[in-house]
Every structure is written in structure tokens, then in C-alpha cells.
Design a protein around this motif. Structure first.
Motif, PDB file in Angstrom:
ATOM      1  N   THR A   7      18.664  24.076  37.531  1.00 43.51           N
ATOM      2  CA  THR A   7      18.081  24.483  38.806  1.00 43.51           C
ATOM      3  C   THR A   7      17.952  25.999  38.855  1.00 43.51           C
ATOM      4  O   THR A   7      18.768  26.727  38.275  1.00 43.51           O
ATOM      5  CB  THR A   7      18.932  24.017  40.003  1.00 43.51           C
ATOM      6  OG1 THR A   7      20.258  24.546  39.875  1.00 43.51           O
ATOM      7  CG2 THR A   7      18.992  22.499  40.067  1.00 43.51           C
ATOM      8  N   LEU A   8      16.912  26.447  39.541  1.00 42.10           N
ATOM      9  CA  LEU A   8      16.695  27.876  39.751  1.00 42.10           C
ATOM     10  C   LEU A   8      17.579  28.334  40.898  1.00 42.10           C
ATOM     11  O   LEU A   8      17.527  27.780  41.987  1.00 42.10           O
ATOM     12  CB  LEU A   8      15.226  28.133  40.075  1.00 42.10           C
ATOM     13  CG  LEU A   8      14.806  29.568  40.361  1.00 42.10           C
ATOM     14  CD1 LEU A   8      14.899  30.406  39.095  1.00 42.10           C
ATOM     15  CD2 LEU A   8      13.382  29.601  40.900  1.00 42.10           C
ATOM     16  N   ALA A   9      18.408  29.321  40.651  1.00 37.10           N
ATOM     17  CA  ALA A   9      19.314  29.810  41.687  1.00 37.10           C
ATOM     18  C   ALA A   9      18.552  30.594  42.751  1.00 37.10           C
ATOM     19  O   ALA A   9      17.452  31.085  42.514  1.00 37.10           O
ATOM     20  CB  ALA A   9      20.385  30.709  41.061  1.00 37.10           C
ATOM     21  N   GLU A  10      19.169  30.703  43.923  1.00 35.46           N
ATOM     22  CA  GLU A  10      18.621  31.542  44.993  1.00 35.46           C
ATOM     23  C   GLU A  10      18.971  32.990  44.669  1.00 35.46           C
ATOM     24  O   GLU A  10      19.840  33.609  45.289  1.00 35.46           O
ATOM     25  CB  GLU A  10      19.215  31.128  46.339  1.00 35.46           C
ATOM     26  CG  GLU A  10      18.890  29.715  46.767  1.00 35.46           C
ATOM     27  CD  GLU A  10      17.561  29.629  47.500  1.00 35.46           C
ATOM     28  OE1 GLU A  10      16.945  30.683  47.742  1.00 35.46           O
ATOM     29  OE2 GLU A  10      17.147  28.506  47.833  1.00 35.46           O
ATOM     30  N   ALA A  11      18.316  33.518  43.658  1.00 36.04           N
ATOM     31  CA  ALA A  11      18.635  34.853  43.155  1.00 36.04           C
ATOM     32  C   ALA A  11      17.391  35.421  42.487  1.00 36.04           C
ATOM     33  O   ALA A  11      16.474  34.679  42.140  1.00 36.04           O
ATOM     34  CB  ALA A  11      19.786  34.769  42.161  1.00 36.04           C
ATOM     35  N   PRO A  12      17.342  36.732  42.308  1.00 39.19           N
ATOM     36  CA  PRO A  12      16.163  37.343  41.703  1.00 39.19           C
ATOM     37  C   PRO A  12      15.941  36.925  40.247  1.00 39.19           C
ATOM     38  O   PRO A  12      16.890  36.720  39.486  1.00 39.19           O
ATOM     39  CB  PRO A  12      16.460  38.848  41.790  1.00 39.19           C
ATOM     40  CG  PRO A  12      17.447  38.983  42.906  1.00 39.19           C
ATOM     41  CD  PRO A  12      18.288  37.751  42.816  1.00 39.19           C
ATOM     42  N   THR A  13      14.673  36.802  39.884  1.00 40.58           N
ATOM     43  CA  THR A  13      14.257  36.651  38.488  1.00 40.58           C
ATOM     44  C   THR A  13      13.918  38.038  37.949  1.00 40.58           C
ATOM     45  O   THR A  13      13.380  38.878  38.670  1.00 40.58           O
ATOM     46  CB  THR A  13      13.024  35.730  38.399  1.00 40.58           C
ATOM     47  OG1 THR A  13      13.403  34.402  38.791  1.00 40.58           O
ATOM     48  CG2 THR A  13      12.455  35.700  36.991  1.00 40.58           C
ATOM     49  N   ILE A  14      14.226  38.264  36.692  1.00 39.16           N
ATOM     50  CA  ILE A  14      14.039  39.596  36.092  1.00 39.16           C
ATOM     51  C   ILE A  14      13.051  39.512  34.942  1.00 39.16           C
ATOM     52  O   ILE A  14      13.124  38.586  34.116  1.00 39.16           O
ATOM     53  CB  ILE A  14      15.384  40.160  35.596  1.00 39.16           C
ATOM     54  CG1 ILE A  14      16.374  40.267  36.764  1.00 39.16           C
ATOM     55  CG2 ILE A  14      15.189  41.526  34.944  1.00 39.16           C
ATOM     56  CD1 ILE A  14      17.792  40.546  36.340  1.00 39.16           C
ATOM     57  N   GLU A  15      12.133  40.441  34.896  1.00 38.50           N
ATOM     58  CA  GLU A  15      11.189  40.569  33.788  1.00 38.50           C
ATOM     59  C   GLU A  15      11.559  41.827  32.995  1.00 38.50           C
ATOM     60  O   GLU A  15      11.545  42.932  33.546  1.00 38.50           O
ATOM     61  CB  GLU A  15       9.756  40.667  34.302  1.00 38.50           C
ATOM     62  CG  GLU A  15       9.312  39.443  35.089  1.00 38.50           C
ATOM     63  CD  GLU A  15       7.987  39.634  35.799  1.00 38.50           C
ATOM     64  OE1 GLU A  15       7.495  38.667  36.401  1.00 38.50           O
ATOM     65  OE2 GLU A  15       7.440  40.773  35.773  1.00 38.50           O
ATOM     66  N   ARG A  16      11.883  41.636  31.717  1.00 37.24           N
ATOM     67  CA  ARG A  16      12.273  42.761  30.875  1.00 37.24           C
ATOM     68  C   ARG A  16      11.216  42.970  29.793  1.00 37.24           C
ATOM     69  O   ARG A  16      11.007  42.095  28.945  1.00 37.24           O
ATOM     70  CB  ARG A  16      13.632  42.510  30.210  1.00 37.24           C
ATOM     71  CG  ARG A  16      14.799  42.466  31.186  1.00 37.24           C
ATOM     72  CD  ARG A  16      16.119  42.367  30.427  1.00 37.24           C
ATOM     73  NE  ARG A  16      17.255  42.314  31.319  1.00 37.24           N
ATOM     74  CZ  ARG A  16      17.846  43.374  31.857  1.00 37.24           C
ATOM     75  NH1 ARG A  16      17.397  44.586  31.565  1.00 37.24           N
ATOM     76  NH2 ARG A  16      18.876  43.241  32.655  1.00 37.24           N
ATOM     77  N   HIS A  17      10.541  44.104  29.831  1.00 40.81           N
ATOM     78  CA  HIS A  17       9.554  44.408  28.802  1.00 40.81           C
ATOM     79  C   HIS A  17      10.248  44.687  27.475  1.00 40.81           C
ATOM     80  O   HIS A  17      11.313  45.299  27.435  1.00 40.81           O
ATOM     81  CB  HIS A  17       8.714  45.621  29.211  1.00 40.81           C
ATOM     82  CG  HIS A  17       7.901  45.388  30.444  1.00 40.81           C
ATOM     83  ND1 HIS A  17       8.403  45.551  31.710  1.00 40.81           N
ATOM     84  CD2 HIS A  17       6.610  44.981  30.589  1.00 40.81           C
ATOM     85  CE1 HIS A  17       7.467  45.272  32.596  1.00 40.81           C
ATOM     86  NE2 HIS A  17       6.377  44.917  31.945  1.00 40.81           N
ATOM     87  N   MET A  18       9.626  44.227  26.400  1.00 38.88           N
ATOM     88  CA  MET A  18      10.154  44.491  25.077  1.00 38.88           C
ATOM     89  C   MET A  18       9.844  45.940  24.677  1.00 38.88           C
ATOM     90  O   MET A  18       8.900  46.550  25.200  1.00 38.88           O
ATOM     91  CB  MET A  18       9.546  43.522  24.054  1.00 38.88           C
ATOM     92  CG  MET A  18       9.741  42.056  24.409  1.00 38.88           C
ATOM     93  SD  MET A  18      11.485  41.601  24.599  1.00 38.88           S
ATOM     94  CE  MET A  18      12.039  41.770  22.901  1.00 38.88           C
ATOM     95  N   PRO A  19      10.610  46.503  23.742  1.00 38.37           N
ATOM     96  CA  PRO A  19      10.310  47.866  23.276  1.00 38.37           C
ATOM     97  C   PRO A  19       8.899  47.992  22.707  1.00 38.37           C
ATOM     98  O   PRO A  19       8.330  49.085  22.694  1.00 38.37           O
ATOM     99  CB  PRO A  19      11.375  48.107  22.196  1.00 38.37           C
ATOM    100  CG  PRO A  19      12.500  47.198  22.563  1.00 38.37           C
ATOM    101  CD  PRO A  19      11.852  45.973  23.142  1.00 38.37           C
ATOM    102  N   THR A  20       8.337  46.859  22.247  1.00 35.16           N
ATOM    103  CA  THR A  20       6.990  46.867  21.673  1.00 35.16           C
ATOM    104  C   THR A  20       5.889  46.756  22.725  1.00 35.16           C
ATOM    105  O   THR A  20       4.706  46.812  22.378  1.00 35.16           O
ATOM    106  CB  THR A  20       6.841  45.695  20.689  1.00 35.16           C
ATOM    107  OG1 THR A  20       7.248  44.486  21.343  1.00 35.16           O
ATOM    108  CG2 THR A  20       7.701  45.907  19.452  1.00 35.16           C
ATOM    109  N   PHE A  21       6.256  46.592  24.005  1.00 35.81           N
ATOM    110  CA  PHE A  21       5.230  46.392  25.037  1.00 35.81           C
ATOM    111  C   PHE A  21       4.375  47.643  25.192  1.00 35.81           C
ATOM    112  O   PHE A  21       4.886  48.757  25.284  1.00 35.81           O
ATOM    113  CB  PHE A  21       5.877  46.036  26.376  1.00 35.81           C
ATOM    114  CG  PHE A  21       4.880  45.709  27.455  1.00 35.81           C
ATOM    115  CD1 PHE A  21       4.282  44.461  27.510  1.00 35.81           C
ATOM    116  CD2 PHE A  21       4.521  46.662  28.404  1.00 35.81           C
ATOM    117  CE1 PHE A  21       3.351  44.159  28.489  1.00 35.81           C
ATOM    118  CE2 PHE A  21       3.595  46.374  29.381  1.00 35.81           C
ATOM    119  CZ  PHE A  21       3.003  45.110  29.425  1.00 35.81           C
TER     120      PHE A  21
END
Length: 276
Positions: free
Chosen positions: A246-260
Motif C-alpha cells: 500500500t502507498l503510505a500517506e506520505a510524500p513520494t520522492i523523485e531523485r534525479h540520477m547523476p546522469t540526468f
């Protein structure tokens, strides 16, 4: 059955009862956060917008069939007064309930009929890794968005990019995106941010967010950044329910890769899904 189709079934089976985002999510065995994300992505509209559309469409059919007491119909449709029902009805159809009853027809009205979420081929998802993360502090520029607001998010990153260097005490040399606080209308808070050790070196006009420690399922998104919604849809609608998560009631994080590469949108990123 996909999560979205379970929600659609729950709504149409219980359309005459009290319905809320939290109640529908509970019936589907997921968090309201999870359902809000998934339903908007797959069905193309917020959960409660679909509920209102279905109820008002049934009311329009009843009025065209000669329903007498509009207040009774308003109450059955989840509205506390004739006035509130009439405002919502007119906003939906561009006509008053009385006009539809006099006309005796729903011809020309765009009715919200029961729907089944379309089947579609999800992008291949490599198995995620499960990672425990401690408290995360994020600081940056934020804005409320809808799920389809790609240009809004792109513009937010464009404004934040030149100011990333103003943030002191950064944990990583690469910024993060934070998706948080979805509402019943399918909007959410998006933060283009730096992860920091503390908030002392943060510009005064930046938003600050403290994310408690928790477990995450970490998915790689290696395609162009513009296709990230497809990956989210596959995670929310298929991977989480298929794997009993289940998806928690909390923020989702997007982390760019060093190659982005911010010039091309290629180079990949990771999507950190908070687990309940």
C-alpha cells in the motif's frame, strides 16, 4: 481487477450511500493518497468528481422522467439543499433542474455513465529495491498542481534551477522532487527542492518540508522524463496491489540520477514510493 476498476465498482454499487475518498479507499484496501493518485491517472478525473458526475447524471435522468420533488432528489444526490444541488447541476450541465424537468429529455447533456478503466500495456517495471530511509529535510519552491500539469512542474523546475546553489547544507549535489498532500479534487503539492542537513542555510522564501523516516520501494525510470506518468500509473494501479503493498500517506520522492541531463530530459531518475 485493477485498483481503479475496484474503485469504480465500489462507487457505482454504493452511489446512493455516503461516499468519501477515504471511505472508497478503505473499501479498496488502500490509502486515500494511493487511490487519489491512481484514479486520476487512469480514469482521467478525480475520484469525487466522478462521484458527483455520476450522481448528477442519474438526477438528470430522473428529472427528465418527471421526478417531482427537487429537494428530495438533491438529498438523494448528496446535497444538503435545493440551492446547492441547483448550483452543482447548472455547473455540470449548463441548465437548471427545472429546465430539464420541463424539457423531459436529457438530449444534449454530457452524462457521466458508469465506466470501466481501459486496459493498457504498462511499461515494463524492473523489480524495485526496498530501502529504509531516515528523516529527509527538503527545501525549495512549491506549487499545487493537477496530475496532468506537466508544463506547470517543468516551469517550477525552470525557476528553481538557477536558485539551487543558494541552498546551504545540501546533502546531495542533485535536487529532488517531492509529491505530497493530494486532495479530493486530484491536486497535489509539488516541491522542486534540495535535500538539506538542516534549514539554517535555506533562503527565506523557500518552503521547508520534514519527511519522517520510512521504507520505500525504489523504482528506476530510465525513459524520457515526460513519460514518468506512465511509470507512476503502473506502480499505483498494478505493482502495489499485485504485490500486496500500500502507498503510505506520505510524500513520494523523485531523485534525479547523476546522469540526468536537464537540457534533454534523458538520463534517468528514481521514484521513491513510501510504503504503508
Amino acid at each position: 481487477m485493477s485498483l481503479t476498476n475496484r474503485a469504480l465498482w465500489t462507487i457505482d454499487r454504493n452511489l446512493g450511500r455516503d461516499l468519501s475518498l477515504a471511505g472508497i479507499a478503505e473499501a479498496c484496501g488502500v490509502s486515500r493518497h494511493h487511490l487519489a493518485h491512481t484514479f486520476r491517472e487512469v480514469a482521467g478525473r478525480p475520484v469525487m468528481d466522478y462521484v458527483r458526475g455520476r450522481r448528477l447524471s442519474d438526477a438528470a435522468k430522473a428529472l427528465a422522467g418527471g421526478a417531482g420533488d427537487i429537494l428530495d432528489l438533491a438529498l438523494e444526490s448528496g446535497y444538503a439543499s435545493h440551492e446547492a444541488f441547483s448550483r452543482a447541476f447548472r455547473a455540470q450541465f449548463g441548465a437548471t433542474p427545472e429546465a430539464i424537468r420541463r424539457r423531459g429529455s436529457t438530449q444534449g447533456l454530457v452524462l457521466a455513465e458508469p465506466m470501466i478503466a481501459p486496459s493498457r500495456t504498462a511499461p515494463p517495471l524492473p523489480p524495485p529495491r526496498i530501502e529504509a530511509a531516515g528523516e529527509i529535510l527538503a527545501a525549495g519552491l512549491g506549487q499545487r498542481c493537477a496530475f496532468e500539469d506537466g508544463p506547470t512542474i517543468t516551469g517550477l523546475w525552470r525557476r528553481f534551477g538557477p536558485r539551487f546553489g543558494e541552498v546551504g547544507n545540501r546533502v546531495q549535489p542533485i535536487p529532488i522532487g517531492v509529491v505530497a498532500d493530494p486532495d479530493d479534487e486530484g491536486r497535489f503539492a509539488y516541491l522542486a527542492a534540495a535535500e538539506v542537513r538542516d534549514f539554517f542555510g535555506v533562503p527565506s522564501d523557500f518552503e521547508r518540508l520534514r519527511i519522517p523516516s520510512r521504507d520505500y520501494a525504489v523504482f528506476a525510470h530510465d525513459d524520457h522524463v515526460s513519460t514518468i506518468r506512465q511509470t507512476y500509473g503502473a506502480i499505483w494501479n498494478e505493482w502495489l496491489p499485485d504485490n500486496g503493498k500500500t502507498l503510505a500517506e506520505a510524500p513520494t520522492i523523485e531523485r534525479h540520477m547523476p546522469t540526468f541531463d536537464t537540457r534533454t530530459g534523458y538520463g534517468g531518475l528514481e521514484i521513491w514510493i513510501p510504503l504503508g
